[in-house]
Motif scaffolding. Structure first.
Motif, PDB file in Angstrom:
ATOM      1  N   GLY A  18     -45.829 -99.816  56.580  1.00  0.00           N
ATOM      2  CA  GLY A  18     -46.818-100.646  57.268  1.00  0.00           C
ATOM      3  C   GLY A  18     -47.429-101.668  56.324  1.00  0.00           C
ATOM      4  N   VAL A  19     -47.790-101.214  55.126  1.00  0.00           N
ATOM      5  CA  VAL A  19     -48.348-102.109  54.107  1.00  0.00           C
ATOM      6  C   VAL A  19     -47.338-103.202  53.767  1.00  0.00           C
ATOM      7  N   ALA A  20     -46.084-102.801  53.584  1.00  0.00           N
ATOM      8  CA  ALA A  20     -45.028-103.756  53.249  1.00  0.00           C
ATOM      9  C   ALA A  20     -44.890-104.812  54.339  1.00  0.00           C
ATOM     10  N   LEU A  82     -41.986-105.324  46.337  1.00  0.00           N
ATOM     11  CA  LEU A  82     -42.008-104.054  47.069  1.00  0.00           C
ATOM     12  C   LEU A  82     -41.165-102.978  46.388  1.00  0.00           C
ATOM     13  N   ILE A  83     -40.259-103.422  45.530  1.00  0.00           N
ATOM     14  CA  ILE A  83     -39.442-102.462  44.786  1.00  0.00           C
ATOM     15  C   ILE A  83     -39.362-102.933  43.338  1.00  0.00           C
ATOM     16  N   HIS A  84     -38.988-102.016  42.461  1.00  0.00           N
ATOM     17  CA  HIS A  84     -38.798-102.340  41.053  1.00  0.00           C
ATOM     18  C   HIS A  84     -37.322-102.228  40.729  1.00  0.00           C
ATOM     19  N   ALA A  98     -47.625-100.997  46.580  1.00  0.00           N
ATOM     20  CA  ALA A  98     -47.352-102.426  46.715  1.00  0.00           C
ATOM     21  C   ALA A  98     -48.591-103.228  47.097  1.00  0.00           C
ATOM     22  N   GLY A  99     -49.491-102.594  47.847  1.00  0.00           N
ATOM     23  CA  GLY A  99     -50.672-103.322  48.284  1.00  0.00           C
ATOM     24  C   GLY A  99     -51.762-103.364  47.230  1.00  0.00           C
ATOM     25  N   GLY A 100     -51.598-102.591  46.166  1.00  0.00           N
ATOM     26  CA  GLY A 100     -52.633-102.521  45.145  1.00  0.00           C
ATOM     27  C   GLY A 100     -52.404-103.485  44.010  1.00  0.00           C
TER      28      GLY A 100
END
Length: 170
Positions: A18-20, A82-84, A98-100
């Motif tokens: 949801g954040v993504a 969103l990914i590393h 991801a949202g932080g």
């Protein structure tokens, strides 16, 4: 399809997806179903996955998933933070926050590919300044640190030579 009990809880994964989605919407980018699925798989596994592992997992859901499609999805997710991408273990992992604040240090276990996300802006600033003295500039805001997680440290003494990848199937 049976659920695997030891994966991260579904509600957490849904919240992270949801954040993504919100982040992408705010930026006017589209989290397409395939991009969403790639992210979901990484979130569910809760550890880093190599490209072939990710492809296998994708094919279980989308039998026709082609490598280029998956790679494009990974590129997109990486651009969006969103990914590393973990060069130390040649794998990808979901960013669980991801949202932080952005993570500036990724502690990667070269044994099993587990990742600890650390934020230490002061240390990163020092690192960037130190690099700047050489005339170079850091290419990313994330620094990868190769390490061994607690589990792999326990296993280590027996196999000090390192890079013998024996795959023990449990």
């Amino acid at each position: 399809m049976p659920a695997t009990p030891r994966s991260p809880r579904s509600d957490t994964v849904d919240a992270q997806l949801g954040v993504a989605e919100t982040l992408c919407e705010q930026r006017g980018r589209r989290l397409t179903p395939i991009r969403r699925k790639v992210l979901e798989l990484l979130l569910r596994h809760g550890r880093s996955l190599k490209a072939y592992e990710l492809l296998d997992a994708m094919r279980a859901v989308h039998p026709g998933a082609a490598p280029p499609t998956v790679y494009r999805a990974l590129d997109f997710l990486m651009d969006e933070g969103l990914i590393h991408r973990l060069d130390a273990v040649n794998a990808w992992s979901a960013c669980h926050d991801a949202g932080g604040a952005p993570h500036d240090l990724l502690v990667v276990c070269t044994g099993c590919g587990a990742v600890a996300e650390v934020s230490d802006p002061a240390m990163s600033r020092q690192l960037a300044e130190r690099v700047a003295q050489t005339g170079y500039a850091l290419a990313t805001h994330e620094t990868e640190i190769r390490a061994l997680c607690p589990q792999c440290q326990k296993k280590q003494p027996a196999d000090d030579a390192g890079h013998h990848h024996h795959h023990h199937h449990h």
